[in-house]
Design an enzyme around this catalytic site. Structure first.
Site, PDB file in Angstrom:
ATOM      1  N   SER A 161       0.836  -1.201   0.000  1.00 48.16           N
ATOM      2  CA  SER A 161       0.000   0.000   0.000  1.00 48.16           C
ATOM      3  C   SER A 161       0.869   1.249   0.000  1.00 48.16           C
ATOM      4  O   SER A 161       2.089   1.180   0.205  1.00 48.16           O
ATOM      5  CB  SER A 161      -0.933   0.028   1.221  1.00 48.16           C
ATOM      6  OG  SER A 161      -0.291   0.611   2.335  1.00 48.16           O
ATOM      7  N   TYR A 173       3.227  -0.336  10.750  1.00 46.48           N
ATOM      8  CA  TYR A 173       2.534  -0.548   9.473  1.00 46.48           C
ATOM      9  C   TYR A 173       3.373  -0.010   8.310  1.00 46.48           C
ATOM     10  O   TYR A 173       3.616  -0.708   7.326  1.00 46.48           O
ATOM     11  CB  TYR A 173       1.177   0.139   9.497  1.00 46.48           C
ATOM     12  CG  TYR A 173       0.409   0.019   8.198  1.00 46.48           C
ATOM     13  CD1 TYR A 173      -0.389  -1.092   7.947  1.00 46.48           C
ATOM     14  CD2 TYR A 173       0.485   1.013   7.217  1.00 46.48           C
ATOM     15  CE1 TYR A 173      -1.090  -1.221   6.752  1.00 46.48           C
ATOM     16  CE2 TYR A 173      -0.212   0.902   6.025  1.00 46.48           C
ATOM     17  CZ  TYR A 173      -0.989  -0.215   5.795  1.00 46.48           C
ATOM     18  OH  TYR A 173      -1.679  -0.320   4.604  1.00 46.48           O
ATOM     19  N   LYS A 177       5.133  -2.064   5.154  1.00 47.92           N
ATOM     20  CA  LYS A 177       4.737  -1.870   3.759  1.00 47.92           C
ATOM     21  C   LYS A 177       5.919  -1.422   2.899  1.00 47.92           C
ATOM     22  O   LYS A 177       6.057  -1.853   1.760  1.00 47.92           O
ATOM     23  CB  LYS A 177       3.584  -0.868   3.670  1.00 47.92           C
ATOM     24  CG  LYS A 177       2.273  -1.395   4.245  1.00 47.92           C
ATOM     25  CD  LYS A 177       1.877  -2.715   3.611  1.00 47.92           C
ATOM     26  CE  LYS A 177       0.558  -3.229   4.146  1.00 47.92           C
ATOM     27  NZ  LYS A 177       0.194  -4.569   3.591  1.00 47.92           N
TER      28      LYS A 177
END
Length: 334
Positions: A161, A173, A177
């Site tokens: 993402s 996070y 990613k």
């Protein structure tokens, strides 16, 4: 073009009980591939609002005329992963054409820790987000490459993402990613001479069952806070729910992967980040009516997200920010 362009292909889609993984599996099977799907839940869980199990996905594939093999696999366990690829190799004479690394187990952890700084969280947040969402992707890619390299063909896809470009949700996070994106770049570099492609796929916002359910639940929760790093136009639960209800369907990423897999120029994309909005233009893909990918390089899209619809309406769709400028957003060099 044949309606079954992936006939004879063998695919593995991890984390396919629901959401994007399920949608990808459905699309690859629709295009003729034999699809192995993985997850921790074989049968429907009792009391779940969002449902989701491997048998549900497999049954839907079969209803649509496809071939699906559900395999129970806990992607936090190395032995389960090894057994998965041993089964695929044994049952298909060593053939594997597409691996989609989609398994992810951190949605609940992310929603429960919005706006909480990393030092205020337990250090175990790292494992909750990046054990299955990153480490597992690497392990699966190792086993997949061992099958693809001798045959001089294959495609590995990490579902990633834009959180790999700049801050989103929380520190763990974004780190995970960006690592998924870098994995595609470095593994793709080593695989290039073997004609095996490795890409990192950025879907846009996707209205998965899990996300929509959580957003609907939060509408009645006065204590719920949205991510304060989102554009102001989305910092209201009802606006965010409306946004996701019109977003990409869970099957659109599958359309994109199927199209890439049959592209004669696939190797030119290897090692790169590819976005569903760009692939939609490249291949002329259409999502379900009322849904579709948002191109975050379109100036008018950005203006709408930041609460300037009147100005956005004055700018045509073809006016986009160049990719090199987007890349500078994540530039870490001083």
């Amino acid at each position: 073009m044949s309606s079954k362009p992936l006939a004879g292909k063998i695919c593995v889609v991890t984390g396919a009980t629901r959401g994007i993984g399920k949608g990808i599996a459905l699309q690859l099977a629709d295009k003729g591939a034999k699809v192995y799907i993985t997850g921790r839940t074989l049968d429907p869980p009792k009391g779940s609002k969002v449902g989701g199990c491997l048998r549900d996905t497999a049954q839907e594939v079969e209803r649509r005329g496809g071939i699906c093999v559900p395999v129970h696999c806990d992607h936090s366990k190395d032995l389960d992963i090894e057994r998965l690829f041993e089964q695929v190799k044994r049952e298909n004479e060593g053939q594997l054409d597409i691996l989609v690394n989609n398994a992810y187990s951190a949605v609940n952890a992310i929603f429960s820790s919005l706006n909480v700084k990393f030092w205020e969280q337990s250090p175990t947040m790292w494992d909750e987000i990046n054990n299955v969402g990153l480490r597992n992707h690497y392990i699966c890619s190792v086993y997949a490459a061992r099958m693809m390299v001798p045959r001089k063909q294959g495609l590995i896809v990490n579902v990633s993402s834009a959180g790999g470009l700049r801050y989103l949700f929380n520190a763990a996070y974004g780190i995970g990613k960006e690592a998924c994106d870098r994995m595609a770049a470095d593994c793709g570099y080593e695989l290039r001479k073997h004609n095996v492609a490795f890409v990192s796929l950025w879907p846009g916002a996707v209205g998965t069952e899990n996300v929509l359910t959580k957003l609907q639940d939060n509408l009645s929760n006065p204590d719920f806070e949205v991510d304060k790093n989102l554009p102001k136009a989305l910092q209201q639960p009802e606006k965010m729910l409306e946004y996701f209800e019109k977003a990409e369907t869970t099957e659109f990423a599958g359309q994109c992967i199927a199209a890439m897999a049959t592209d004669a120029e696939l190797m030119k994309m290897s090692g790169k980040i590819v976005q569903t909005c760009d692939l939609a233009r490249r291949y002329g893909l259409q999502d379900a009516e009322g849904h579709g990918p948002l191109d975050y390089r379109q100036i008018n899209v950005i203006l709408r997200q930041f609460g300037h619809p009147w100005l956005a309406n004055c700018i045509p769709d073809f006016v986009r920010i160049p990719k090199w400028i987007v890349a500078l957003v994540g530039n870490k060099l001083f």
